[in-house]
Design a protein around this motif. Sequence first.
Motif, short mmCIF file in Angstrom:
data_model
loop_
_atom_site.label_atom_id
_atom_site.label_comp_id
_atom_site.label_asym_id
_atom_site.label_seq_id
_atom_site.Cartn_x
_atom_site.Cartn_y
_atom_site.Cartn_z
N ILE A 9 10.89 9.72 9.17
CA ILE A 9 10.54 8.83 8.06
C ILE A 9 9.22 8.16 8.40
O ILE A 9 9.12 7.41 9.37
N ALA A 10 8.19 8.47 7.60
CA ALA A 10 6.86 7.88 7.81
C ALA A 10 6.72 6.68 6.87
O ALA A 10 6.74 6.83 5.64
N HIS A 11 6.62 5.48 7.44
CA HIS A 11 6.43 4.26 6.66
C HIS A 11 4.93 4.01 6.56
O HIS A 11 4.30 3.52 7.50
N MET A 12 4.36 4.32 5.39
CA MET A 12 2.91 4.25 5.21
C MET A 12 2.54 2.97 4.46
O MET A 12 2.99 2.72 3.35
N ARG A 13 1.70 2.16 5.10
CA ARG A 13 1.29 0.86 4.56
C ARG A 13 -0.04 1.00 3.84
O ARG A 13 -1.07 1.37 4.45
N PHE A 14 -0.05 0.70 2.52
CA PHE A 14 -1.25 0.86 1.69
C PHE A 14 -1.76 -0.49 1.19
O PHE A 14 -0.99 -1.43 1.00
N TYR A 15 -3.08 -0.52 0.96
CA TYR A 15 -3.72 -1.67 0.32
C TYR A 15 -4.48 -1.18 -0.90
O TYR A 15 -5.25 -0.20 -0.83
N ASN A 16 -4.28 -1.86 -2.04
CA ASN A 16 -4.94 -1.49 -3.30
C ASN A 16 -6.15 -2.40 -3.53
O ASN A 16 -5.98 -3.58 -3.82
#
Length: 302
Positions: free
Chosen positions: A183-190
């Motif tokens: 499970i890859a927990h990918m943290r994004f910023y918009n």
Amino acid sequence: MNLKVIILGVFLILIIWIGYVAYAAMTAEPHVEAKWGNVNEKTTEIIIDASLRHPLLVPASINELSINFTGVKVAWVKEFNYGATKSDMSLSLLIDNYNLVKALINYLNNGQNGEINVILKGKVLGIIPVNKEIKETISENVLGYLNFTAESREYLNGLFQTPALLGTKVDWAGERNGKALLIAHMRFYNPNNYPLPVANTSFDIYANGIKIGYGSTEKAVVIPAKGYATINVDTYIYENALPKVWALHVQNGEKSTVRAEIFLNLKLLGKEYNVKIASYEETIQTNIMEELNRMLNDMLKG
């Protein structure tokens, strides 16, 4: 002939032999070199050659030399060439690539903890048994190396900016249908002034030109304007592809090319956009044989 003379003669010969063995051992100045042997998808061979200044004149044999990792037999001696009257010897160690993958799965199932067990059974002088067992526990966060990042960039001539991938945390989730599940927990910023609805996040992973895995999300996520969101991506690794990738890695001089392509499926202004936010291509170079030789020479130096 006098029996005492015979016994005395044998005793003197034994003393001379023991003295020679001690001298040969002390002045052996062994040179040891490990190298890759035959490597294919199924097995990896490591050959260890050793040369001494003098033969030891001590008969010795190995009945078993095996290495178990997390309860799986991953390596064993294929061949041991040694002669009491020879100053050169060699040992061929065979690694089962598929068993090595199984052992790694066990390692991950056990919370990235595992035990290496080395078993040595043999004889000296043909009658004296040698039984040695060495155990060592390994605990290394190998999943911690899988940290993908990507900067934001303009898309479609500035229509919008792609979200920045700030970091990735990967957790082990077991096996499913013959594939390893991460499970890859990918943290994004918009960075945009409006929210970005993400219908799907996906990526493909290649190593040495072979597709070894893929990932995708199970539900849509909205990244708020000037805000953050974590998207969980189910990532599947083809276990059966790893031994071939490993063989190519060794055959290429311990060098591999790893490529990852990450896509976001965005819904914006009533339209869908399949955006590639990152394309990695990195060369991984290892020095396994160099390190093995260093360890062997350090052992000889005491």
